[in-house]
Write a protein that holds these residues in place. Sequence first.
Motif, short mmCIF file in Angstrom:
data_model
loop_
_atom_site.label_atom_id
_atom_site.label_comp_id
_atom_site.label_asym_id
_atom_site.label_seq_id
_atom_site.Cartn_x
_atom_site.Cartn_y
_atom_site.Cartn_z
N ALA A 186 1.59 16.76 45.53
CA ALA A 186 1.42 17.89 44.61
C ALA A 186 1.48 19.20 45.38
O ALA A 186 2.06 20.19 44.91
N ARG A 187 0.90 19.22 46.57
CA ARG A 187 0.94 20.42 47.39
C ARG A 187 2.36 20.69 47.89
O ARG A 187 2.82 21.83 47.91
N ILE A 188 3.07 19.63 48.28
CA ILE A 188 4.44 19.78 48.76
C ILE A 188 5.35 20.24 47.63
O ILE A 188 6.19 21.12 47.80
N GLY A 189 5.19 19.66 46.45
CA GLY A 189 6.07 19.97 45.34
C GLY A 189 5.80 21.32 44.71
O GLY A 189 6.72 21.96 44.18
N TRP A 193 6.69 20.04 41.55
CA TRP A 193 6.16 18.69 41.75
C TRP A 193 6.67 17.79 40.62
O TRP A 193 6.59 18.15 39.44
N PHE A 194 7.19 16.64 40.97
CA PHE A 194 7.77 15.72 39.98
C PHE A 194 6.78 15.40 38.86
O PHE A 194 7.14 15.38 37.68
N HIS A 195 5.53 15.16 39.22
CA HIS A 195 4.54 14.72 38.22
C HIS A 195 3.90 15.88 37.47
O HIS A 195 3.02 15.65 36.63
N GLY A 292 -3.10 9.98 47.41
CA GLY A 292 -1.87 9.47 46.81
C GLY A 292 -1.39 10.33 45.66
O GLY A 292 -2.17 11.00 44.98
N GLY A 293 -0.08 10.29 45.39
CA GLY A 293 0.51 11.14 44.37
C GLY A 293 0.05 10.83 42.96
O GLY A 293 -0.01 11.71 42.10
N THR A 294 -0.23 9.56 42.68
CA THR A 294 -0.87 9.18 41.43
C THR A 294 -2.02 8.24 41.79
O THR A 294 -2.06 7.67 42.88
#
Length: 304
Positions: A186-189, A193-195, A292-294
């Motif tokens: 989330a920080r990178i995107g 961010w995809f999600h 984790g991303g999710t």
Amino acid sequence: MAADPRDTLARVNACPACGGSLAPWLLAGEFELWRCAVCRSAITLGPAAPRSAYETSPRPRLSGLARPVLARFDRARLALFGPPRGTLLDIGAGRGRFVASARAAGWSAEGVEPSARGVQAARAAYGVVLERASLAGVSATYDAISLWHVLEHLDDPDAAVAHVASLLAEGGVLVVGVPNLASVQARIGGARWFHLDLPRHRTHFTPAGLRMLLERHGLAVEHERHVLLEHNPYGLWQSVVNRFTATPSWLFNALKRDAPLASWDALITLALLPLAPVCVVAEWLFGRAGRGGTIAVRARRARL
């Protein structure tokens, strides 16, 4: 996109996850997000996506080749519930794939899905008859409930979790999957961010916010998983690729037939495919560190 003032006032009154105060945080294109000072979850302001945005698309490209992988993902989600032991409800059942997998594993499984096309696809693809209904229309009692990447789409997740808790039998298990706003990806995107998936995603949870929400309704969190092959490696890779493409998540949308195959974004995406193995390893490390991303959470309704 102009927000209805009444909608804005209702949305910024308090964090839907923990009740904390909200303040402006991020402008992602035309969408504004406000973030909680307590649990660090966030909300999307303004009108929700139109109902048409939730209609199940025609059969995705390469869906036949993906079936063995998707079956593995279903087994991983079923493992979170433990051994089959009664009735299971999948809320937001989509094409009915998970309901079919749960039945094959020994559960007496049902699903509800508001999309007419999803209900039709479930019958055609898996022989599964879903009830076309929203969560509010469910009144039976279940031993287990799956709320898999549904909660983030709701303006009022507090009311939804309260209703879900009322549907669980004593000792019943709820499994929730949501994107993790506190994740590294989330920080990178950032705004791409995809999600983040604006404006369809209305509430953006952190693990702390989700735990507070569940516990407020008598659901004791037993397990929290950050290493999820189903969403996390792809989410990280797509978030990186989104930094370079004109169309956010071009590959994902092209597979869903929502974006044209003939595009400069296709060449950019192809060029960045070698990053995929790096993202698999990186996301495993992030997940092991609790970022984790999710996330997937298992919670249980207390016995009275």
